[in-house]
Design a protein around this motif. Sequence first.
Motif, PDB file in Angstrom:
ATOM      1  N   LYS A 197      16.940  -4.092   9.588  1.00  8.56           N
ATOM      2  CA  LYS A 197      15.846  -5.058   9.490  1.00  8.56           C
ATOM      3  C   LYS A 197      15.061  -4.857   8.191  1.00  8.56           C
ATOM      4  N   GLU A 198      14.277  -5.886   7.837  1.00  9.85           N
ATOM      5  CA  GLU A 198      13.518  -5.834   6.594  1.00  9.85           C
ATOM      6  C   GLU A 198      12.337  -4.870   6.712  1.00  9.85           C
ATOM      7  N   VAL A 199      12.211  -3.991   5.718  1.00 10.88           N
ATOM      8  CA  VAL A 199      11.129  -3.008   5.687  1.00 10.88           C
ATOM      9  C   VAL A 199      10.556  -2.956   4.277  1.00 10.88           C
ATOM     10  N   LEU A 200       9.236  -2.966   4.196  1.00 10.48           N
ATOM     11  CA  LEU A 200       8.547  -2.830   2.914  1.00 10.48           C
ATOM     12  C   LEU A 200       7.827  -1.492   2.862  1.00 10.48           C
ATOM     13  N   PHE A 201       8.102  -0.708   1.825  1.00 13.77           N
ATOM     14  CA  PHE A 201       7.366   0.521   1.558  1.00 13.77           C
ATOM     15  C   PHE A 201       6.391   0.247   0.417  1.00 13.77           C
ATOM     16  N   ILE A 202       5.121   0.549   0.641  1.00 15.56           N
ATOM     17  CA  ILE A 202       4.094   0.412  -0.390  1.00 15.56           C
ATOM     18  C   ILE A 202       3.609   1.809  -0.742  1.00 15.56           C
ATOM     19  N   ARG A 203       3.620   2.146  -2.022  1.00 20.87           N
ATOM     20  CA  ARG A 203       3.139   3.461  -2.443  1.00 20.87           C
ATOM     21  C   ARG A 203       2.099   3.323  -3.541  1.00 20.87           C
ATOM     22  N   GLY A 204       1.220   4.313  -3.615  1.00 20.22           N
ATOM     23  CA  GLY A 204       0.232   4.355  -4.682  1.00 20.22           C
ATOM     24  C   GLY A 204       0.816   5.018  -5.911  1.00 20.22           C
ATOM     25  N   GLY A 205       0.565   4.432  -7.075  1.00 20.68           N
ATOM     26  CA  GLY A 205       1.118   4.981  -8.313  1.00 20.68           C
ATOM     27  C   GLY A 205       0.603   6.368  -8.645  1.00 20.68           C
ATOM     28  N   LYS A 206      -0.608   6.695  -8.166  1.00 18.15           N
ATOM     29  CA  LYS A 206      -1.190   8.020  -8.428  1.00 18.15           C
ATOM     30  C   LYS A 206      -0.971   8.985  -7.266  1.00 18.15           C
ATOM     31  N   THR A 229       5.185  -0.424  -5.802  1.00 17.08           N
ATOM     32  CA  THR A 229       4.193   0.533  -6.285  1.00 17.08           C
ATOM     33  C   THR A 229       2.937  -0.200  -6.745  1.00 17.08           C
ATOM     34  N   ILE A 230       1.785   0.272  -6.292  1.00 14.95           N
ATOM     35  CA  ILE A 230       0.503  -0.271  -6.744  1.00 14.95           C
ATOM     36  C   ILE A 230      -0.096   0.743  -7.708  1.00 14.95           C
ATOM     37  N   GLU A 231      -0.054   0.394  -8.970  1.00 15.20           N
ATOM     38  CA  GLU A 231      -0.515   1.311 -10.007  1.00 15.20           C
ATOM     39  C   GLU A 231      -2.020   1.543  -9.895  1.00 15.20           C
ATOM     40  N   GLY A 232      -2.407   2.776 -10.205  1.00 18.78           N
ATOM     41  CA  GLY A 232      -3.821   3.127 -10.194  1.00 18.78           C
ATOM     42  C   GLY A 232      -4.371   3.497  -8.840  1.00 18.78           C
ATOM     43  N   ALA A 233      -3.516   3.464  -7.814  1.00 16.27           N
ATOM     44  CA  ALA A 233      -3.965   3.786  -6.460  1.00 16.27           C
ATOM     45  C   ALA A 233      -3.404   5.129  -6.020  1.00 16.27           C
ATOM     46  N   GLY A 234      -4.182   5.835  -5.209  1.00 20.39           N
ATOM     47  CA  GLY A 234      -3.735   7.085  -4.630  1.00 20.39           C
ATOM     48  C   GLY A 234      -3.213   6.867  -3.219  1.00 20.39           C
ATOM     49  N   HIS A 235      -3.333   7.897  -2.389  1.00 21.64           N
ATOM     50  CA  HIS A 235      -2.802   7.826  -1.025  1.00 21.64           C
ATOM     51  C   HIS A 235      -3.526   6.768  -0.198  1.00 21.64           C
ATOM     52  N   TRP A 236      -4.819   6.574  -0.471  1.00 16.15           N
ATOM     53  CA  TRP A 236      -5.605   5.581   0.267  1.00 16.15           C
ATOM     54  C   TRP A 236      -5.502   4.244  -0.452  1.00 16.15           C
ATOM     55  N   GLU A 240      -8.353   1.548  -1.958  1.00 16.99           N
ATOM     56  CA  GLU A 240      -8.590   1.511  -3.402  1.00 16.99           C
ATOM     57  C   GLU A 240      -8.175   0.187  -4.035  1.00 16.99           C
ATOM     58  N   LYS A 241      -7.128  -0.414  -3.512  1.00 18.35           N
ATOM     59  CA  LYS A 241      -6.594  -1.652  -4.095  1.00 18.35           C
ATOM     60  C   LYS A 241      -6.291  -2.651  -2.973  1.00 18.35           C
ATOM     61  N   SER A 242      -7.323  -3.000  -2.222  1.00 15.05           N
ATOM     62  CA  SER A 242      -7.115  -3.803  -1.013  1.00 15.05           C
ATOM     63  C   SER A 242      -6.521  -5.180  -1.317  1.00 15.05           C
ATOM     64  N   GLU A 243      -6.974  -5.837  -2.374  1.00 17.54           N
ATOM     65  CA  GLU A 243      -6.463  -7.177  -2.669  1.00 17.54           C
ATOM     66  C   GLU A 243      -4.977  -7.156  -2.986  1.00 17.54           C
ATOM     67  N   GLU A 244      -4.546  -6.136  -3.731  1.00 15.73           N
ATOM     68  CA  GLU A 244      -3.129  -6.035  -4.068  1.00 15.73           C
ATOM     69  C   GLU A 244      -2.294  -5.716  -2.827  1.00 15.73           C
ATOM     70  N   VAL A 245      -2.833  -4.876  -1.955  1.00 15.20           N
ATOM     71  CA  VAL A 245      -2.133  -4.547  -0.713  1.00 15.20           C
ATOM     72  C   VAL A 245      -1.998  -5.789   0.160  1.00 15.20           C
ATOM     73  N   ILE A 246      -3.067  -6.537   0.295  1.00 19.16           N
ATOM     74  CA  ILE A 246      -3.039  -7.759   1.106  1.00 19.16           C
ATOM     75  C   ILE A 246      -1.991  -8.730   0.570  1.00 19.16           C
ATOM     76  N   LYS A 247      -1.941  -8.890  -0.742  1.00 26.41           N
ATOM     77  CA  LYS A 247      -0.967  -9.810  -1.336  1.00 26.41           C
ATOM     78  C   LYS A 247       0.466  -9.370  -1.021  1.00 26.41           C
ATOM     79  N   LEU A 248       0.747  -8.080  -1.157  1.00 28.13           N
ATOM     80  CA  LEU A 248       2.091  -7.584  -0.854  1.00 28.13           C
ATOM     81  C   LEU A 248       2.434  -7.812   0.617  1.00 28.13           C
TER      82      LEU A 248
END
Length: 254
Positions: A197-206, A229-236, A240-248
């Motif tokens: 099945k389709e799975v998306l992994f999102i990771r923080g660049g930092k 990868t969301i650049e400039g973001a850490g584990h949280w 830290e980058k809620s708008e980018e996470v929402i878009k993904l």
Amino acid sequence: MELNYKAIGEGKPLIILHGVFGSADNWLTIAKELAEHHFKVYLLDQRNHGDSPHSDEFSYQAMADDLHEFIEKHELDKPFILGHSMGGKAAMKFSVNYSDEWEKMIVVDIAPKAYPVHHDKILTGLKSIDLDAIKSRGDADKQLSEYVPDLGTRQFLLKNLARNESGGYKWKINLDVINEKIEAIGEGQEDRLAIEKEVLFIRGGKSDYVQDSDIILITQLFPNSEVKTIEGAGHWVHAEKSEEVIKLILDFLR
């Protein structure tokens, strides 16, 4: 186990699982935004966290079984599953054990590999707080600062403090069991059945939680997955980058 939860919106069910020391509220801001896009978002307190029951059993198998029970009780038809950190590991365990019960999965800043215990100072700091002696959250913060210098991390951890009936403080998390079984939180995905099945992994660049070298294992277990990868973001990353996470999330689930 009957988990405490919050539900927001109407539409296709989306279940969100928080990380260790967290609670349903960690994802509340993002959940409200997602609910505007025709999702019914369920924010769960996992066992031994938030307002869910405490138990001596604390494992990914138990968390996967809790999720299965929740889906059955609420009669949810193949929901989307999203999990961050420990919640991501629980989601992956669920995805294998109950492969017919979900449609798509999102795993945020965690890989299916094993991790060494790295919450020692946090646990020592939390256990050092004398709940009978503190008069305010400020007192607790002062004690915790000797072990956890970062203010943001302390504020997150101290959300687990709650008033008891006598007016003092208590832990909402099951601190003793989490401390005793913290090694289980670092366990890798033992199941080696590939999930198509389709799975998306999102990771923080930092963040160092998901390395490039981990993508090999990810694609072995989840062949139809992608890593963003969301650049400039850490584990949280979601804080830290809620708008980018929402878009993904929206792009993937649509």
